[in-house]
Design a protein around this motif. Sequence first.
Motif, PDB file in Angstrom:
ATOM      1  N   UNK A   1       0.791  -1.228   0.000  1.00  0.00           N
ATOM      2  CA  UNK A   1       0.000   0.000   0.000  1.00  0.00           C
ATOM      3  C   UNK A   1       0.821   1.275   0.000  1.00  0.00           C
TER       4      UNK A   1
ATOM      5  N   UNK B   1       2.391   4.111  -2.173  1.00  0.00           N
ATOM      6  CA  UNK B   1       2.333   4.613  -3.542  1.00  0.00           C
ATOM      7  C   UNK B   1       3.716   5.118  -3.951  1.00  0.00           C
TER       8      UNK B   1
ATOM      9  N   UNK C   1       0.914   9.172   2.110  1.00  0.00           N
ATOM     10  CA  UNK C   1       0.710  10.114   1.006  1.00  0.00           C
ATOM     11  C   UNK C   1       1.943  10.980   0.786  1.00  0.00           C
TER      12      UNK C   1
ATOM     13  N   UNK D   1       4.817  11.637  -2.871  1.00  0.00           N
ATOM     14  CA  UNK D   1       5.418  12.833  -3.423  1.00  0.00           C
ATOM     15  C   UNK D   1       6.943  12.763  -3.322  1.00  0.00           C
TER      16      UNK D   1
ATOM     17  N   UNK E   1       2.091   1.794 -13.015  1.00  0.00           N
ATOM     18  CA  UNK E   1       1.011   1.919 -12.037  1.00  0.00           C
ATOM     19  C   UNK E   1      -0.333   1.583 -12.684  1.00  0.00           C
TER      20      UNK E   1
ATOM     21  N   UNK F   1      -7.207   4.657 -15.180  1.00  0.00           N
ATOM     22  CA  UNK F   1      -7.005   4.893 -13.743  1.00  0.00           C
ATOM     23  C   UNK F   1      -8.303   5.344 -13.086  1.00  0.00           C
TER      24      UNK F   1
ATOM     25  N   UNK G   1     -10.663   3.054 -10.555  1.00  0.00           N
ATOM     26  CA  UNK G   1     -10.793   3.497  -9.170  1.00  0.00           C
ATOM     27  C   UNK G   1     -12.252   3.726  -8.801  1.00  0.00           C
TER      28      UNK G   1
ATOM     29  N   UNK H   1      -5.438  19.619   1.044  1.00  0.00           N
ATOM     30  CA  UNK H   1      -4.773  18.698   1.959  1.00  0.00           C
ATOM     31  C   UNK H   1      -5.241  18.941   3.384  1.00  0.00           C
TER      32      UNK H   1
ATOM     33  N   UNK I   1      -6.790  15.669   3.625  1.00  0.00           N
ATOM     34  CA  UNK I   1      -5.524  14.931   3.684  1.00  0.00           C
ATOM     35  C   UNK I   1      -5.270  14.191   2.379  1.00  0.00           C
TER      36      UNK I   1
ATOM     37  N   UNK J   1      -3.382  14.475  -1.413  1.00  0.00           N
ATOM     38  CA  UNK J   1      -2.519  15.180  -2.343  1.00  0.00           C
ATOM     39  C   UNK J   1      -3.218  15.141  -3.688  1.00  0.00           C
TER      40      UNK J   1
ATOM     41  N   UNK K   1      -3.226  15.574  -7.270  1.00  0.00           N
ATOM     42  CA  UNK K   1      -2.383  15.725  -8.455  1.00  0.00           C
ATOM     43  C   UNK K   1      -3.143  16.381  -9.612  1.00  0.00           C
TER      44      UNK K   1
ATOM     45  N   UNK L   1      -4.039   4.579  -0.908  1.00  0.00           N
ATOM     46  CA  UNK L   1      -3.656   5.528  -1.951  1.00  0.00           C
ATOM     47  C   UNK L   1      -4.673   5.654  -3.080  1.00  0.00           C
TER      48      UNK L   1
ATOM     49  N   UNK M   1      -5.651   9.187  -4.228  1.00  0.00           N
ATOM     50  CA  UNK M   1      -4.501   9.835  -4.859  1.00  0.00           C
ATOM     51  C   UNK M   1      -4.299   9.313  -6.277  1.00  0.00           C
ATOM     52  N   UNK M   2      -4.480   8.009  -6.440  1.00  0.00           N
ATOM     53  CA  UNK M   2      -4.338   7.416  -7.775  1.00  0.00           C
ATOM     54  C   UNK M   2      -5.401   8.005  -8.705  1.00  0.00           C
TER      55      UNK M   2
ATOM     56  N   UNK N   1      -4.298  11.289  -9.959  1.00  0.00           N
ATOM     57  CA  UNK N   1      -3.277  11.131 -11.003  1.00  0.00           C
ATOM     58  C   UNK N   1      -3.968  10.865 -12.338  1.00  0.00           C
TER      59      UNK N   1
ATOM     60  N   UNK O   1       3.932  22.264  -5.062  1.00  0.00           N
ATOM     61  CA  UNK O   1       3.711  21.312  -3.989  1.00  0.00           C
ATOM     62  C   UNK O   1       4.857  21.373  -2.994  1.00  0.00           C
TER      63      UNK O   1
END
Lengths: 660, 309
Positions: free
Chosen positions: A60, A62, A147, A151, A284, A349, A353, B32, B36, B38, B40, B110, B113-114, B117, B244
Motif C-alpha cells: 500500500x 504509492x 501520502x 510525493x 502503475x 485509472x 478506481x 490537503x 488529507x 494530495x 495531483x 492511496x 490519490x491514484x 493522477x 507542492x
Amino acid sequence: MKRFAALSPRTRQMVFLVVLAFLLVFPFLDTGQANIDIAANCAAYAALALGLNIVVGFTGLLDLGYAAFFAIGAYAYGILNSYQLHPAWSSAWAPLAAIGFVAKLGVGAAATVHFTVPFWVMLPVSAMIAAGFGVAFGAPTLRLKGDYLAIVTLGFGEIVPIVVRNWSSLTNGAEGLNGVAPPSVFGHSFGINSTPYYYVGLGIVLLLLFISLRLKPSRIGRAWMAIREDEIAAGAMGIHTTRLKLLAFAMGAGFAGLTGTFYIAKLQTATPDMFDLPVSIMVLVMIVLGGLGSVWGAIIGAVLLQLLQAWFLPELSALVQALGNAVHSPFLSNLELTSASELIFGIILVTMMLYRRDGIVPASRNEVRLSFAQQDAAVSRGALPAVERLSRACAQATTAGAPAALAVRDLTVKFGGLTALKSISLDVPAGGIVAVIGPNGSGKSTLFNSITGLVTPAAGSIDFAGHQLIGLRPDQILRHGVARTFQNIRLFPNLTVMENVLIGQHTHLKSGPGGIVLGLGGVRAEEREAREFVLELLAMFGNRLIPRIDQGVAQLSYANRRRVEIARALATRPRLLMLDEPTAGMNPAESLELAEQIAGFRDLGLTVLLVEHKLDVVTRLADNVIVLDYGEKLAEGPADVVRRDEAVIEAYIGRGAVNA
Amino acid sequence: MTGSAIFLQQIVNGVSLGAVYALLALGFTLVYGILELINFAHFSVFMVGAFVALVVLQAFGLQGQSVVLHGAPLVLVLLVALVVTMVASGALGVMIERYTLRPMRNVKGPMAMITTIGVSYILFNLVLLATNAQAINFPDPMPAASYHVGGVVIRLKEILIWIVSAALMVGLNLFVKRTRLGKAMRAVAQDAEAARMMGVDVDHVVMIAFFAGSALAGAAGMIFGLYYNFAQYSIGYTAGLRAFTAAVLGGIGNVPGAMLGGIVIGLIETLGSQYIAARWADVIIFSILIGTLVFRPAGLLGMLAPNRS
C-alpha cells in the motif's frame, strides 16, 4: 476474469500450464520477429509490474518514482557493457580480465579498460544495486505517512533522470549510452534476434511470479498486507513496520533493477527519457488495471497495456486512416490514435478506481474453507489445545522473566494544552484482572495507548515485567508480551479471519524472505503449525468463527469481529492482555459468555487489563477496579466497594442522583 | 550589470515566479488541510487555467504581442480574463471533486490519490492532443514599460503580477480567517466528524475549498502565461511539483506557509539557476522537498491540520 479466481486450484494449474506451453512454443509459430519483440517487451513490463505490485499492491505504498530503479538497473548494465568508461589499464585489472569482466584495449601506456561484465552476472548485481538504492532512499523516507511517500518518490523519480542527463562522463548525458553489448551464451551473442530475449524475459517473469506467489501467503506477505490495511494495528501486532516497508520497497526496486538490465541488453541503448515519470505511471496503470495486490493481475495488466500500445492502437489507427482516405475525411486520415495512449491510461485509472477498485483479476484470498468434517473436528476438539499452548507459553515466559506485573507510576499525558491523564498510578499484579472504568473522555483509551506505545507520555513510568515500556515502539512492546484490542476494532478489513489471526503470530514465526521463496521445510512446518494454532484459538469461540475462516473480516458481525480481534491478540501469546471494551456491541448473553472466556484466560496465567462499561461484567471479572474521570484516578478497590463510592456515582450519574 | 544588481534582479524574478507557485500551493494546502489528499489533478487545473485565459484574451482580439492596451481598457480586459479564468478553473475543480473524488472519500489507502493522477493525466493529454503538443504564444497586451531602481529593471508586468497575487492571497486569508464559511473550513480541517455534528455541511465546505483552490490555480495559470508569454500542456507538471514543494516547505495545510514557501521556492529557482546551474535547479528543489519531509515534516510554519491517523 472473476470466474478465473473462483476456479479450483487444480483447474487453475491446468490453465496455467496450457498458457505456459503456448508461450514456450510461441516463437516457433512464425508470426514474425516484430511480434516476438512485442512479446519480449510485454515480459519486461510484466516483470516491472510484479515489482511495483509488491510495493503498491501488497504494502500500500504509492511509489511514483519506480522508473528510477528501472533506470539504475539499466544504466548499471549499460555502463559496464559499453565503451562509456575507459580508465587506463593497469595490472590491477588483470584478475577481472581473467574472468572476463573487463578486456584490455590497445597496448602499452595507452591501453585502456573495456568493461564486459557478463549479462548473467549483471542480472542479480543490478537487482542488488537497485535494491541498495531502494534501501538508502527508503530508510529515511518510509517513516513518513503514505501520502507523503508518494510525493517523495515522485521527487526521487525526477532527480534520477536529471542526474543521468547531467552526469555525462558516466552516462553520456541526454544522448544516451550507445553500443551496449548484447548478452551471450557460451560465446554466442544474442545479437538483434528477438527470440532469445523473449525466452530470457519469460524466464524472468516466471521467476518473479514465483517469488511473488511464495511471498504473498507467507509471514512477510501477511505483514505487508497488514501494513496496507492498518499500519497502527500492524505495529500493535508486533510488526516492525518501517523494516517491513523497507523490505517491500527494496524488493520492488530489485525487481525493477533486474528488469532494467534485461531491457537495456535487449535494446542495446539507454537514454534518460526512457525512465521519466510516464514510465512509472504506466506501470502503475498496469497494476491498477490488473488489480492492486493481485499477482496474476499485474501480469495480465502489463500484457494488455503493452498490446494496446504496440499492436491495438497502431492497427486501429491504420484502420481509421484507411477509412478516412476512403471517405475523404482529412480528420480521420490524419488521426493518430497512438498518441492517445496516455489519455487512455488516465481514463483507465479513473474508471478502475471509481467502478472496479479490485481490478480485472481481483487479488485472491488464499484461504480454503474447511470441510464440514474439518469444522466439526476443530470444534469438538474444543479449545483445549489452544489453552494448553497458551498456558505453556505463559509458563515459559514466567519462568524465563520477571512476573508479568504491570506497574504504572505518575503517568501524565498531554495533548497540546489538554491534560488527558494526570499523574495516574496503577498496578496490575501478575495473573490478576484489573478493570478500568470511567465516563467517556475520562482517559481510559489514552491509558491503553500510552502502555502500548501509541502515545508518548509527558511524564511517568510504565514498567512491565522489569521492562520500561515508555519510549519503545509498539512492536517492541508487543515483543515484551503486551497485546491489546482496540475500542473501535482495528482488524485488517480486507483480509480473512485466518489471515488476521495468523498476523498475530508474526513475532513467533521466524521465516525470512529467502526461506519462504525457497520453500524450506522449516518454513512450511512453521506455517502449518501456525495455521493449526489459529484453528485451536478460534475453537475457543465454539463454532462462531471456525466456519468463517475464509471470509473477509469486514463481512463478519460486530461481535464476531470483536472475537477475531481477541483471538488475534491471543495469537501473539501475550503475558498481559489488554482488552478495550471487549463486550461492546454484544447482547447480555454474549457478554457473559465472553466474560467466562476472559476468566479462563486468567486461569491460563495471563494477566488482564480491561476497559469495560458493563458493570456486571466488571463485577464478575475484576479483582480490582480503577475509576478514571477527567484524566484523574477517582477511586480504586474491589468492584462492589467502588460501586458504592459516592464520587463514582456522581461521575457516572450526576450529583442529582446522589441527593435523590 | 554589477554583481549586486544581478542578485537583486534575480530576487525580483524569483518573487514573480514565487507568486505563481504560492497561488498554486494554496490549492494544495486547502485540499490537503481538509481531506488529507494530495491532489495531483491540481497540476492540470493550473495548466487548463492558462489555456482558458489564452482563449479569453484571444476572444478580445489580442494575438501575440502585437496589440498593446493602456489605461482602463487594459485593466478591464485583464480583469475580465482573470474572473472568467478563475470561475472556469474553479468550476473544473468542483467537477473533479464531485464526480471523481467524492465517491472515493471514505476509501482508505492511496486510491483517491491514484484517482487524482488519472484525472491529471486525462486533462494533460486532452490538451496535448488539442494543441498538438505545441507551445502556444500567449497574448501580452501590457505595455513594455519598466522602471529602473538602482540598476534593477522592474517591468510593469511584474508590478501587476505582484499586486494581483497579493490581493488574491490576502483575500483568501481573510476568507479563511474571517468568514463563517472559512471558520467551517477550519473546523472541518480539524475534525470533519465533529464539524459535521455541529451542523457544518462538510460536502459544501469541501466543494468551496476545491473551488477556491482551483480558482487560484487558474489565476496562477494566467499569470504564468502573461509572464512567460506561452502556454503549453506541460507547464502544469513542473510548476505543480514546485508549488507542492512550496506547500510542504511552508507547512502543508498552512495558508500563510504556502505563500512563504512559494516565494522561497521561486527565489531558490532563480538564484540557483544564476549561481549554480539551471540544469541542477530541479535537483535542488526536490532535495528540499525530500529534506523537508524527512527532517521537518511540519514545514517552516508548522502544520495547521492535526495529524490524524
